[in-house]
Design a protein around this motif. Structure first.
Motif, PDB file in Angstrom:
ATOM      1  N   MET A  33       7.001  60.484  39.974  1.00 28.05           N
ATOM      2  CA  MET A  33       8.359  61.034  39.954  1.00 28.05           C
ATOM      3  C   MET A  33       8.455  62.130  38.908  1.00 28.05           C
ATOM      4  O   MET A  33       7.807  62.069  37.851  1.00 28.05           O
ATOM      5  N   GLY A  34       9.272  63.107  39.201  1.00 33.50           N
ATOM      6  CA  GLY A  34       9.370  64.214  38.261  1.00 33.50           C
ATOM      7  C   GLY A  34      10.726  64.866  38.265  1.00 33.50           C
ATOM      8  O   GLY A  34      11.575  64.606  39.133  1.00 33.50           O
ATOM      9  N   TRP A  35      10.920  65.695  37.265  1.00 28.29           N
ATOM     10  CA  TRP A  35      12.104  66.539  37.160  1.00 28.29           C
ATOM     11  C   TRP A  35      11.655  67.993  37.052  1.00 28.29           C
ATOM     12  O   TRP A  35      10.690  68.301  36.333  1.00 28.29           O
ATOM     13  N   TRP A  36      12.356  68.829  37.771  1.00 23.86           N
ATOM     14  CA  TRP A  36      12.139  70.267  37.720  1.00 23.86           C
ATOM     15  C   TRP A  36      13.490  70.914  37.432  1.00 23.86           C
ATOM     16  O   TRP A  36      14.540  70.283  37.569  1.00 23.86           O
ATOM     17  N   ARG A  37      13.469  72.186  37.076  1.00 24.59           N
ATOM     18  CA  ARG A  37      14.718  72.898  36.860  1.00 24.59           C
ATOM     19  C   ARG A  37      14.570  74.349  37.294  1.00 24.59           C
ATOM     20  O   ARG A  37      13.473  74.892  37.324  1.00 24.59           O
ATOM     21  N   PRO A  40      19.174  80.535  36.644  1.00 20.88           N
ATOM     22  CA  PRO A  40      19.559  81.685  37.475  1.00 20.88           C
ATOM     23  C   PRO A  40      18.549  82.820  37.351  1.00 20.88           C
ATOM     24  O   PRO A  40      18.184  83.221  36.245  1.00 20.88           O
ATOM     25  N   GLY A  41      18.096  83.302  38.485  1.00 17.83           N
ATOM     26  CA  GLY A  41      17.186  84.423  38.500  1.00 17.83           C
ATOM     27  C   GLY A  41      15.756  84.097  38.141  1.00 17.83           C
ATOM     28  O   GLY A  41      14.924  84.992  38.028  1.00 17.83           O
ATOM     29  N   LYS A  42      15.454  82.811  37.964  1.00 17.11           N
ATOM     30  CA  LYS A  42      14.102  82.405  37.584  1.00 17.11           C
ATOM     31  C   LYS A  42      13.511  81.464  38.622  1.00 17.11           C
ATOM     32  O   LYS A  42      14.226  80.879  39.428  1.00 17.11           O
ATOM     33  N   GLU A  43      12.204  81.323  38.562  1.00 21.26           N
ATOM     34  CA  GLU A  43      11.527  80.393  39.465  1.00 21.26           C
ATOM     35  C   GLU A  43      11.746  78.956  39.000  1.00 21.26           C
ATOM     36  O   GLU A  43      12.039  78.693  37.840  1.00 21.26           O
ATOM     37  N   ARG A  44      11.579  78.048  39.931  1.00 20.92           N
ATOM     38  CA  ARG A  44      11.681  76.636  39.600  1.00 20.92           C
ATOM     39  C   ARG A  44      10.576  76.272  38.617  1.00 20.92           C
ATOM     40  O   ARG A  44       9.418  76.654  38.785  1.00 20.92           O
ATOM     41  N   GLU A  45      10.923  75.492  37.620  1.00 22.60           N
ATOM     42  CA  GLU A  45      10.020  75.180  36.512  1.00 22.60           C
ATOM     43  C   GLU A  45       9.854  73.677  36.372  1.00 22.60           C
ATOM     44  O   GLU A  45      10.838  72.921  36.396  1.00 22.60           O
ATOM     45  N   LYS A  87      19.466  72.983  24.292  1.00 21.02           N
ATOM     46  CA  LYS A  87      19.554  74.381  23.887  1.00 21.02           C
ATOM     47  C   LYS A  87      20.122  75.201  25.046  1.00 21.02           C
ATOM     48  O   LYS A  87      19.983  74.801  26.210  1.00 21.02           O
ATOM     49  N   PRO A  88      20.720  76.339  24.751  1.00 19.46           N
ATOM     50  CA  PRO A  88      21.251  77.172  25.849  1.00 19.46           C
ATOM     51  C   PRO A  88      20.190  77.513  26.889  1.00 19.46           C
ATOM     52  O   PRO A  88      20.510  77.615  28.080  1.00 19.46           O
ATOM     53  N   GLU A  89      18.948  77.643  26.468  1.00 22.96           N
ATOM     54  CA  GLU A  89      17.882  77.959  27.429  1.00 22.96           C
ATOM     55  C   GLU A  89      17.532  76.789  28.343  1.00 22.96           C
ATOM     56  O   GLU A  89      16.738  76.946  29.270  1.00 22.96           O
ATOM     57  N   ASP A  90      18.119  75.631  28.096  1.00 30.21           N
ATOM     58  CA  ASP A  90      17.937  74.502  29.009  1.00 30.21           C
ATOM     59  C   ASP A  90      18.912  74.571  30.187  1.00 30.21           C
ATOM     60  O   ASP A  90      18.828  73.747  31.111  1.00 30.21           O
ATOM     61  N   THR A  91      19.813  75.520  30.144  1.00 27.15           N
ATOM     62  CA  THR A  91      20.772  75.672  31.238  1.00 27.15           C
ATOM     63  C   THR A  91      20.047  75.957  32.541  1.00 27.15           C
ATOM     64  O   THR A  91      19.251  76.897  32.628  1.00 27.15           O
ATOM     65  N   ALA A  92      20.311  75.131  33.541  1.00 26.66           N
ATOM     66  CA  ALA A  92      19.629  75.253  34.828  1.00 26.66           C
ATOM     67  C   ALA A  92      20.178  74.202  35.781  1.00 26.66           C
ATOM     68  O   ALA A  92      20.910  73.294  35.375  1.00 26.66           O
ATOM     69  N   VAL A  93      19.788  74.350  37.020  1.00 24.82           N
ATOM     70  CA  VAL A  93      19.983  73.270  37.982  1.00 24.82           C
ATOM     71  C   VAL A  93      18.742  72.385  37.902  1.00 24.82           C
ATOM     72  O   VAL A  93      17.618  72.877  38.014  1.00 24.82           O
ATOM     73  N   TYR A  94      18.947  71.109  37.714  1.00 25.11           N
ATOM     74  CA  TYR A  94      17.850  70.154  37.563  1.00 25.11           C
ATOM     75  C   TYR A  94      17.659  69.372  38.857  1.00 25.11           C
ATOM     76  O   TYR A  94      18.625  68.866  39.438  1.00 25.11           O
ATOM     77  N   PHE A  95      16.403  69.265  39.260  1.00 18.72           N
ATOM     78  CA  PHE A  95      16.053  68.596  40.504  1.00 18.72           C
ATOM     79  C   PHE A  95      15.145  67.397  40.243  1.00 18.72           C
ATOM     80  O   PHE A  95      14.196  67.484  39.465  1.00 18.72           O
ATOM     81  N   CYS A  96      15.441  66.336  40.921  1.00 22.36           N
ATOM     82  CA  CYS A  96      14.555  65.185  40.950  1.00 22.36           C
ATOM     83  C   CYS A  96      13.568  65.384  42.095  1.00 22.36           C
ATOM     84  O   CYS A  96      13.943  65.888  43.163  1.00 22.36           O
ATOM     85  N   ALA A  97      12.311  64.995  41.884  1.00 22.64           N
ATOM     86  CA  ALA A  97      11.295  65.203  42.913  1.00 22.64           C
ATOM     87  C   ALA A  97      10.285  64.064  42.892  1.00 22.64           C
ATOM     88  O   ALA A  97      10.153  63.349  41.895  1.00 22.64           O
TER      89      ALA A  97
END
Length: 125
Positions: A33-37, A40-45, A87-97
């Motif tokens: 199981m994992g989390w990705w994020r 805006p304007g960036k690739e999924r990480e 941190k502000p750089e953690d701002t993202a949509v987070y996905f469970c995978a």
């Protein structure tokens, strides 16, 4: 098999947040199981993953190591991401995978083939 993530929100820098992901399916304990994020304007990480079969309790991407903790509750088919010192750089949509192959493999070799919907995390400065 489905994944349902929740727990996102708007927080301030330095705050904590815990994301949850509920999974369905009979073989959850064998899934990596994992989390990705995705910001805006960036690739999924990749953020973090956990592999019960090999005993790997957490594999993290460098930007979150030491601040985020992934965990799982196999009995209830849940995965969590505890996020501290946000941190502000953690701002993202987070996905469970999930890697549903059930193959015995190293955690970094996981190939995530099942994705849940995202949950928005916004960290203000």
């Amino acid at each position: 098999v489905q994944l349902q993530a929740c727990g996102g929100g708007l927080v301030q820098a330095g705050d904590s947040l815990r994301l949850s992901c509920a999974a369905s399916g009979y073989n959850f304990i064998q899934y990596i199981m994992g989390w990705w994020r995705q910001a805006p304007g960036k690739e999924r990480e990749f953020v973090a993953s956990i592999n019960w079969v090999t005993g790997d309790r957490g594999f993290y991407n460098y930007p979150v190591e030491g601040r985020f903790t992934i965990s799982r509750d196999n009995a209830n088919k849940m995965v969590y991401l505890q996020m501290n010192n946000l941190k502000p750089e953690d701002t993202a949509v987070y996905f469970c995978a999930a890697d549903t192959s059930m193959a015995v493999k190293r955690t970094p070799d996981a190939k995530f083939d099942l994705w849940g919907q995202g949950t928005q995390v916004t960290v203000s400065s």
